[in-house]
Design a protein around this motif. Structure first.
Motif, PDB file in Angstrom:
ATOM      1  N   LEU A  13      60.456 -21.858  25.076  1.00 27.03           N
ATOM      2  CA  LEU A  13      59.323 -21.448  24.249  1.00 27.03           C
ATOM      3  C   LEU A  13      59.685 -21.532  22.766  1.00 27.03           C
ATOM      4  O   LEU A  13      58.904 -22.021  21.947  1.00 27.03           O
ATOM      5  N   GLY A  14      60.875 -21.044  22.412  1.00 29.22           N
ATOM      6  CA  GLY A  14      61.309 -21.088  21.019  1.00 29.22           C
ATOM      7  C   GLY A  14      61.419 -22.505  20.493  1.00 29.22           C
ATOM      8  O   GLY A  14      60.990 -22.797  19.368  1.00 29.22           O
ATOM      9  N   ARG A  15      61.973 -23.411  21.293  1.00 37.04           N
ATOM     10  CA  ARG A  15      62.119 -24.797  20.841  1.00 37.04           C
ATOM     11  C   ARG A  15      60.759 -25.453  20.650  1.00 37.04           C
ATOM     12  O   ARG A  15      60.545 -26.203  19.690  1.00 37.04           O
ATOM     13  N   GLN A  16      59.824 -25.181  21.556  1.00 36.97           N
ATOM     14  CA  GLN A  16      58.494 -25.764  21.404  1.00 36.97           C
ATOM     15  C   GLN A  16      57.805 -25.245  20.145  1.00 36.97           C
ATOM     16  O   GLN A  16      57.197 -26.004  19.384  1.00 36.97           O
ATOM     17  N   ALA A  17      57.896 -23.946  19.908  1.00 35.98           N
ATOM     18  CA  ALA A  17      57.288 -23.371  18.705  1.00 35.98           C
ATOM     19  C   ALA A  17      57.933 -23.923  17.441  1.00 35.98           C
ATOM     20  O   ALA A  17      57.255 -24.141  16.430  1.00 35.98           O
ATOM     21  N   ARG A  18      59.241 -24.164  17.486  1.00 39.35           N
ATOM     22  CA  ARG A  18      59.928 -24.736  16.320  1.00 39.35           C
ATOM     23  C   ARG A  18      59.375 -26.130  16.018  1.00 39.35           C
ATOM     24  O   ARG A  18      59.214 -26.503  14.851  1.00 39.35           O
ATOM     25  N   GLU A  19      59.074 -26.905  17.040  1.00 40.17           N
ATOM     26  CA  GLU A  19      58.472 -28.222  16.815  1.00 40.17           C
ATOM     27  C   GLU A  19      57.090 -28.080  16.169  1.00 40.17           C
ATOM     28  O   GLU A  19      56.757 -28.796  15.222  1.00 40.17           O
ATOM     29  N   TRP A  20      56.300 -27.150  16.686  1.00 41.29           N
ATOM     30  CA  TRP A  20      54.958 -26.953  16.130  1.00 41.29           C
ATOM     31  C   TRP A  20      55.007 -26.455  14.692  1.00 41.29           C
ATOM     32  O   TRP A  20      54.075 -26.684  13.915  1.00 41.29           O
ATOM     33  N   SER A  21      56.078 -25.774  14.327  1.00 42.18           N
ATOM     34  CA  SER A  21      56.146 -25.199  12.979  1.00 42.18           C
ATOM     35  C   SER A  21      56.156 -26.259  11.892  1.00 42.18           C
ATOM     36  O   SER A  21      55.799 -25.967  10.743  1.00 42.18           O
ATOM     37  N   ALA A  22      56.539 -27.479  12.229  1.00 37.39           N
ATOM     38  CA  ALA A  22      56.514 -28.555  11.233  1.00 37.39           C
ATOM     39  C   ALA A  22      55.083 -28.809  10.762  1.00 37.39           C
ATOM     40  O   ALA A  22      54.848 -29.082   9.572  1.00 37.39           O
ATOM     41  N   VAL A  80      59.478 -14.308  20.096  1.00 41.78           N
ATOM     42  CA  VAL A  80      60.090 -15.640  20.098  1.00 41.78           C
ATOM     43  C   VAL A  80      59.131 -16.677  19.526  1.00 41.78           C
ATOM     44  O   VAL A  80      59.508 -17.489  18.671  1.00 41.78           O
ATOM     45  N   LEU A  81      57.890 -16.661  19.965  1.00 42.74           N
ATOM     46  CA  LEU A  81      56.908 -17.615  19.450  1.00 42.74           C
ATOM     47  C   LEU A  81      56.673 -17.407  17.962  1.00 42.74           C
ATOM     48  O   LEU A  81      56.675 -18.359  17.168  1.00 42.74           O
ATOM     49  N   THR A  82      56.496 -16.150  17.569  1.00 43.78           N
ATOM     50  CA  THR A  82      56.123 -15.843  16.190  1.00 43.78           C
ATOM     51  C   THR A  82      57.208 -16.230  15.205  1.00 43.78           C
ATOM     52  O   THR A  82      56.925 -16.820  14.162  1.00 43.78           O
ATOM     53  N   LEU A 252      53.741  -4.053  18.641  1.00 49.44           N
ATOM     54  CA  LEU A 252      53.632  -5.183  17.720  1.00 49.44           C
ATOM     55  C   LEU A 252      54.673  -5.177  16.609  1.00 49.44           C
ATOM     56  O   LEU A 252      54.793  -6.172  15.886  1.00 49.44           O
ATOM     57  N   ARG A 253      55.412  -4.087  16.437  1.00 53.10           N
ATOM     58  CA  ARG A 253      56.428  -4.099  15.374  1.00 53.10           C
ATOM     59  C   ARG A 253      57.495  -5.175  15.589  1.00 53.10           C
ATOM     60  O   ARG A 253      57.950  -5.777  14.618  1.00 53.10           O
ATOM     61  N   PRO A 254      57.933  -5.459  16.829  1.00 52.45           N
ATOM     62  CA  PRO A 254      58.853  -6.588  16.982  1.00 52.45           C
ATOM     63  C   PRO A 254      58.240  -7.909  16.518  1.00 52.45           C
ATOM     64  O   PRO A 254      58.956  -8.775  16.002  1.00 52.45           O
ATOM     65  N   THR A 255      56.920  -8.058  16.657  1.00 54.48           N
ATOM     66  CA  THR A 255      56.259  -9.272  16.189  1.00 54.48           C
ATOM     67  C   THR A 255      56.276  -9.347  14.672  1.00 54.48           C
ATOM     68  O   THR A 255      56.518 -10.408  14.088  1.00 54.48           O
ATOM     69  N   VAL A 256      56.017  -8.208  14.008  1.00 53.81           N
ATOM     70  CA  VAL A 256      56.080  -8.192  12.544  1.00 53.81           C
ATOM     71  C   VAL A 256      57.501  -8.468  12.077  1.00 53.81           C
ATOM     72  O   VAL A 256      57.728  -9.213  11.112  1.00 53.81           O
ATOM     73  N   ALA A 257      58.476  -7.893  12.760  1.00 52.52           N
ATOM     74  CA  ALA A 257      59.871  -8.183  12.429  1.00 52.52           C
ATOM     75  C   ALA A 257      60.166  -9.665  12.590  1.00 52.52           C
ATOM     76  O   ALA A 257      60.889 -10.267  11.781  1.00 52.52           O
ATOM     77  N   ALA A 258      59.595 -10.276  13.631  1.00 56.58           N
ATOM     78  CA  ALA A 258      59.800 -11.706  13.854  1.00 56.58           C
ATOM     79  C   ALA A 258      59.162 -12.536  12.749  1.00 56.58           C
ATOM     80  O   ALA A 258      59.698 -13.578  12.359  1.00 56.58           O
ATOM     81  N   LEU A 259      58.020 -12.101  12.235  1.00 58.73           N
ATOM     82  CA  LEU A 259      57.404 -12.795  11.103  1.00 58.73           C
ATOM     83  C   LEU A 259      58.347 -12.787   9.900  1.00 58.73           C
ATOM     84  O   LEU A 259      58.566 -13.822   9.253  1.00 58.73           O
ATOM     85  N   ALA A 260      58.894 -11.608   9.585  1.00 65.06           N
ATOM     86  CA  ALA A 260      59.823 -11.504   8.459  1.00 65.06           C
ATOM     87  C   ALA A 260      61.070 -12.336   8.708  1.00 65.06           C
ATOM     88  O   ALA A 260      61.589 -12.997   7.790  1.00 65.06           O
TER      89      ALA A 260
END
Length: 387
Positions: A13-22, A80-82, A252-260
């Protein structure tokens, strides 16, 4: 387990999201300049993913990556996605349609009719949602809100008050609004509002960072609320008011942490690419920053796993506090390493600097997270690794 402590399923999942981040990175400047441009990017794979991520099975097809399936209903999947999408642009993550905080609230409070109405609508087409808790002069303190939900003469309910700094409120079809029915901690209730209802008005607020999220001021002037829109109507007052807000924030705090963390990782990658031959103290700073990012990632994943297992949020508060500190440190360090005119010469880095400061204020400021961390250390729920 891979180097990030994730099993193969989450690593995929992380690798796929990293590709999309481009794609997110390529569109970031346009969205930063004009938040309405999000409509031009709805076909990006990462945006399409966020549109249904968090919708339970039965309402939308899970995300398929190879042999694996993901619903986005766990904190660890969301983290992981975020993080990996935020490496491209955190503003695009926040600007994308989807269930977001309202989806987590619906998980906590929704009965079958409410879940069917909400999730079916969001799954049918790109749909934005908003979570309206914060008020002028009161912040996100659920116990201090004054927005009122009162009986109407015709037997229905009327919603009146003001909310501020509400992400996506100008775009949202649905808004989860926290309001007060009576004094005291048990007098807080959440309602699901159709933003097309008379009396609901949302106005964009100018911001330095996170412009894609289009933070808004909301006016609620006698918005009619039907009985089915009262979330948690089948639960006791103790389970549907402030308690539900705490649960949403914990999850959702882990998601906000992931954003940062994504912002910090983007800044680190940016300076690494532009200073590949750094030596001496500069090289040490870049390497140290990379190590801090890895350590914080481990804490974020631990926090998400704990939330999924227990619902507790002390480690999540520690993760958010550390990740927000790191985002600020990483962006300023990148500026220093690229010279005195870094922000003027590097618009992408300037955006990261601005966004890093905005993430801190999501779901409680850094001071609140530090207080939760301190309480956790005193109670023994946290060990030294989380400090």
């Amino acid at each position: 387990m891979n180097g990030n402590g994730l099993d193969e399923r989450l690593a995929v999942l992380g690798r796929q999201a990293r590709e999309w981040s481009a794609d997110f990175r390529a569109a970031a400047r346009a969205l930063d300049q004009d938040p309405d441009r999000i409509k031009d990017f709805l076909d990006l794979p990462g945006v399409r993913c966020l549109g249904t991520f968090g919708i339970p099975p039965g309402y939308a097809e899970p995300l398929a990556v190879g042999a694996h399936r993901y619903t986005g209903t766990t904190a660890l999947e969301r983290a992981v996605l975020t993080e990996n999408l935020a490496r491209g642009d955190v503003g695009m993550v926040l600007a994308s349609p989807g269930v977001s905080m309202s989806g987590v609230l619906m998980e906590q409070l929704g009965d079958q009719e409410q879940r069917d109405r909400f999730y079916s609508a969001v799954a049918a087409s790109p749909t934005w949602t908003a979570f309206a808790l914060t008020e002028p002069d009161r912040g996100s303190d659920a116990s201090a809100i004054t927005t009122a939900l009162r009986p109407a003469e015709d037997g229905g309910l009327l919603l009146a008050g003001q909310k501020r700094y509400i992400g996506n409120a100008c775009r949202a079809r649905f808004a989860s609004v926290l309001a007060r029915t009576r004094p005291g901690p048990l007098g807080v209730t959440a309602v699901l509002v159709d933003t097309g209802s008379p009396g609901f008005r949302a106005t964009p607020l100018p911001t330095l960072g996170l412009r894609g999220a289009q933070l808004s001021a909301v006016e609620l002037d006698g918005v009619e609320v039907e009985p089915w829109q009262v979330l948690g109507r089948h639960l006791s007052p103790a389970r549907r008011g402030i308690w539900s807000c705490v649960q949403v924030f914990n999850r959702l705090r882990p998601t906000v942490a992931a954003l940062a963390l994504g912002v910090a990782a983007a800044a680190h990658a940016y300076v690494t690419e532009r200073r590949p031959s750094a030596t001496g103290a500069d090289r040490d700073r870049i390497e140290d920053l990379g190590l801090r990012i890895c350590a914080t990632r481990a804490l974020v994943h631990r926090a998400a796993a704990e939330v999924d297992a227990t619902g507790r949020g002390r480690v999540a508060s520690a993760a958010k506090a550390r990740a927000c500190d790191l985002a600020e440190h990483a962006t300023l360090a990148a500026c220093d390493l690229l010279g005195p005119a870094a922000r003027a010469n590097h618009p992408e880095l300037d955006r990261l600097v601005r966004d890093a400061r905005g993430v801190e204020f999501m779901e409680g400021t850094r001071n609140i997270q530090h207080l939760n961390l301190f309480q956790g250390l005193l109670s023994g729920e946290l060990d030294a690794d989380a400090r």
